[in-house]
Design a protein around this motif. Structure first.
Motif, mmCIF file in Angstrom:
data_model
loop_
_atom_site.group_PDB
_atom_site.id
_atom_site.type_symbol
_atom_site.label_atom_id
_atom_site.label_comp_id
_atom_site.label_asym_id
_atom_site.label_seq_id
_atom_site.Cartn_x
_atom_site.Cartn_y
_atom_site.Cartn_z
ATOM 1 N N ALA A 26 0.812 -1.213 0.000
ATOM 2 C CA ALA A 26 0.000 0.000 0.000
ATOM 3 C C ALA A 26 0.847 1.265 0.000
ATOM 4 N N THR A 27 2.094 1.154 0.449
ATOM 5 C CA THR A 27 2.974 2.325 0.497
ATOM 6 C C THR A 27 3.755 2.525 -0.792
ATOM 7 N N GLN A 28 3.606 1.590 -1.748
ATOM 8 C CA GLN A 28 4.414 1.615 -2.960
ATOM 9 C C GLN A 28 3.537 1.784 -4.202
ATOM 10 N N PRO A 29 4.119 2.298 -5.297
ATOM 11 C CA PRO A 29 3.356 2.382 -6.540
ATOM 12 C C PRO A 29 3.001 1.000 -7.073
ATOM 13 N N ASP A 30 1.927 0.933 -7.816
ATOM 14 C CA ASP A 30 1.434 -0.314 -8.396
ATOM 15 C C ASP A 30 1.849 -0.369 -9.863
ATOM 16 N N PHE A 31 2.728 -1.325 -10.196
ATOM 17 C CA PHE A 31 3.203 -1.453 -11.564
ATOM 18 C C PHE A 31 2.474 -2.549 -12.333
ATOM 19 N N ARG A 133 -16.402 4.541 -15.039
ATOM 20 C CA ARG A 133 -15.726 4.315 -13.765
ATOM 21 C C ARG A 133 -14.365 4.996 -13.840
ATOM 22 N N PHE A 134 -14.136 5.905 -12.913
ATOM 23 C CA PHE A 134 -12.892 6.667 -12.853
ATOM 24 C C PHE A 134 -12.143 6.240 -11.597
ATOM 25 N N GLU A 135 -10.934 5.735 -11.760
ATOM 26 C CA GLU A 135 -10.146 5.272 -10.614
ATOM 27 C C GLU A 135 -8.828 6.042 -10.546
ATOM 28 N N THR A 136 -8.529 6.540 -9.363
ATOM 29 C CA THR A 136 -7.266 7.241 -9.132
ATOM 30 C C THR A 136 -6.642 6.705 -7.852
ATOM 31 N N ARG A 137 -5.414 6.229 -7.953
ATOM 32 C CA ARG A 137 -4.686 5.755 -6.769
ATOM 33 C C ARG A 137 -3.722 6.860 -6.361
ATOM 34 N N ALA A 138 -3.868 7.341 -5.136
ATOM 35 C CA ALA A 138 -3.103 8.522 -4.726
ATOM 36 C C ALA A 138 -2.796 8.492 -3.239
ATOM 37 N N LYS A 139 -1.792 9.279 -2.873
ATOM 38 C CA LYS A 139 -1.386 9.437 -1.470
ATOM 39 C C LYS A 139 -1.366 10.935 -1.171
ATOM 40 N N ILE A 140 -2.050 11.329 -0.091
ATOM 41 C CA ILE A 140 -2.160 12.753 0.226
ATOM 42 C C ILE A 140 -1.274 13.119 1.409
ATOM 43 N N LYS A 214 -0.052 5.593 3.098
ATOM 44 C CA LYS A 214 -0.429 4.644 2.058
ATOM 45 C C LYS A 214 -1.153 5.311 0.891
ATOM 46 N N PHE A 215 -1.046 4.637 -0.265
ATOM 47 C CA PHE A 215 -1.866 5.006 -1.403
ATOM 48 C C PHE A 215 -3.273 4.453 -1.191
ATOM 49 N N HIS A 216 -4.258 5.206 -1.693
ATOM 50 C CA HIS A 216 -5.646 4.777 -1.614
ATOM 51 C C HIS A 216 -6.300 4.981 -2.978
ATOM 52 N N VAL A 217 -7.326 4.173 -3.243
ATOM 53 C CA VAL A 217 -8.009 4.255 -4.525
ATOM 54 C C VAL A 217 -9.310 5.032 -4.358
ATOM 55 N N TRP A 218 -9.339 6.203 -4.999
ATOM 56 C CA TRP A 218 -10.566 6.995 -5.072
ATOM 57 C C TRP A 218 -11.260 6.642 -6.377
ATOM 58 N N THR A 281 3.759 17.386 -0.497
ATOM 59 C CA THR A 281 3.679 16.567 -1.702
ATOM 60 C C THR A 281 2.340 15.849 -1.813
ATOM 61 N N TYR A 282 1.938 15.640 -3.038
ATOM 62 C CA TYR A 282 0.719 14.917 -3.393
ATOM 63 C C TYR A 282 1.120 13.949 -4.488
ATOM 64 N N GLN A 283 0.980 12.649 -4.234
ATOM 65 C CA GLN A 283 1.467 11.627 -5.156
ATOM 66 C C GLN A 283 0.295 10.896 -5.804
ATOM 67 N N VAL A 284 0.374 10.747 -7.116
ATOM 68 C CA VAL A 284 -0.656 10.033 -7.870
ATOM 69 C C VAL A 284 -0.001 8.885 -8.621
#
Length: 294
Positions: A26-31, A133-140, A214-218, A281-284
């Motif tokens: 959850a703390t890492q990007p999804d490849f 369906r719009f999915e964004t995985r991001a960390k705020i 962690k990254f979360h999926v909005w 920082t804001y990571q997407v």
């Protein structure tokens, strides 16, 4: 030799399959490849796997002071892709406002100095969609003053008559750091009418103290009847489009919308960043748009 090669190939395939099958941290990007969703097709996505500025074939950058009395000056260089993630970075830095006009009543012009910079990117004029369906995985970042957002705006009409969908906003609401899921359109008083749901940040931290790491999926599921907004598959807000009519009878959520990602600082909602530590920082990790099979 053939046996050795076959053996090595088998090991490599097994290793690849094992790696592919591992749960993404959850703390890492999804490849991994975008998920296949039954009944839907992937129509557009950006995994941000390139290096450097966001793909100009997908995104345009805003420049300058823009809205909500926010403190940041938007500029292209504050959005960069690296290691599979788009990072929008807000900095505290001071320089002359190139558009300064002391006689103007417009706050964008009568500010003598820029004190903060950040970035805002969107797909306006490049790509837009009606329903899906719009999915964004991001960390705020919850640093005071931070106001990140994932949102859409309708192509036709002036705001708010064109319609706004906030898949995610984070700011201070009722004196609490909160995550919001909203939609806005034009009300009968010619002011924006909002359907908004607010979840205090503590709601998520009580379930997971490391939630912010962690990254979360909005996710937004949008069709002719409703807009449904989720965080990690938890429904946060459901908006009936039968109730989202402008005074002239038009419905801003029955037209194509374009996509926006930005990190604002301060302004009417972000809070005072004077004592905050920068950069913020804001990571997407990715943006994916699916639409139902025809």
């Amino acid at each position: 030799m053939l046996k050795i090669n076959l053996y090595c190939t088998t090991i490599l395939i097994l290793a690849a399959n094992f790696s592919y099958g591992q749960k993404v941290k959850a703390t890492q990007p999804d490849f991994t490849a975008p998920t296949t969703i039954k009944g839907y097709q992937l129509v557009w996505n950006d995994e941000f796997n390139e290096k450097g500025k966001p793909n100009p074939a997908f995104w345009i950058s805003e420049n300058g002071f823009k809205r909500n009395n926010e403190l940041q000056w938007y500029q292209e260089e504050n959005a960069k892709c690296k290691d599979g993630v788009l990072t929008i970075m807000a900095n505290r830095e001071k320089f002359d406002n190139p558009n300064f006009d002391a006689s103007s009543k417009d706050w964008r012009l009568n500010r003598k100095f820029v004190n903060y910079t950040s970035a805002s990117i969107n797909t306006k004029g490049i790509k837009s969609w009606k329903y899906g369906r719009f999915e964004t995985r991001a960390k705020i970042d919850s640093t005071k003053g931070s106001w990140p957002a994932i949102w859409t705006l309708g192509n036709v009409g002036q705001w708010p008559a064109n319609g706004e969908i906030d898949i995610m906003e984070f700011y201070i609401k009722d004196m609490k750091q909160s995550i919001l899921a909203n939609a806005a359109w034009l009300g009968g008083n010619l002011k924006p009418k909002w359907n908004s749901k607010v979840k205090a940040l503590t709601y998520f931290l009580e379930k997971d103290p490391k939630w912010l790491d962690k990254f979360h999926v909005w996710r937004m599921d949008w069709d002719e009847e409703a807009i449904k907004i989720y965080i990690d598959d938890e429904l946060i807000n459901e908006i009936s489009t039968a109730k989202t009519l402008n005074p002239d009878g038009t419905n801003p959520f029955q037209q194509e919308h374009y996509f926006l990602l930005n990190l604002a600082i301060g302004g009417i909602n972000g809070g005072n960043p004077k004592d905050s530590k920068f950069p913020i920082t804001y990571q997407v990790d990715y943006v994916r748009v699916y639409q139902k099979n025809k």
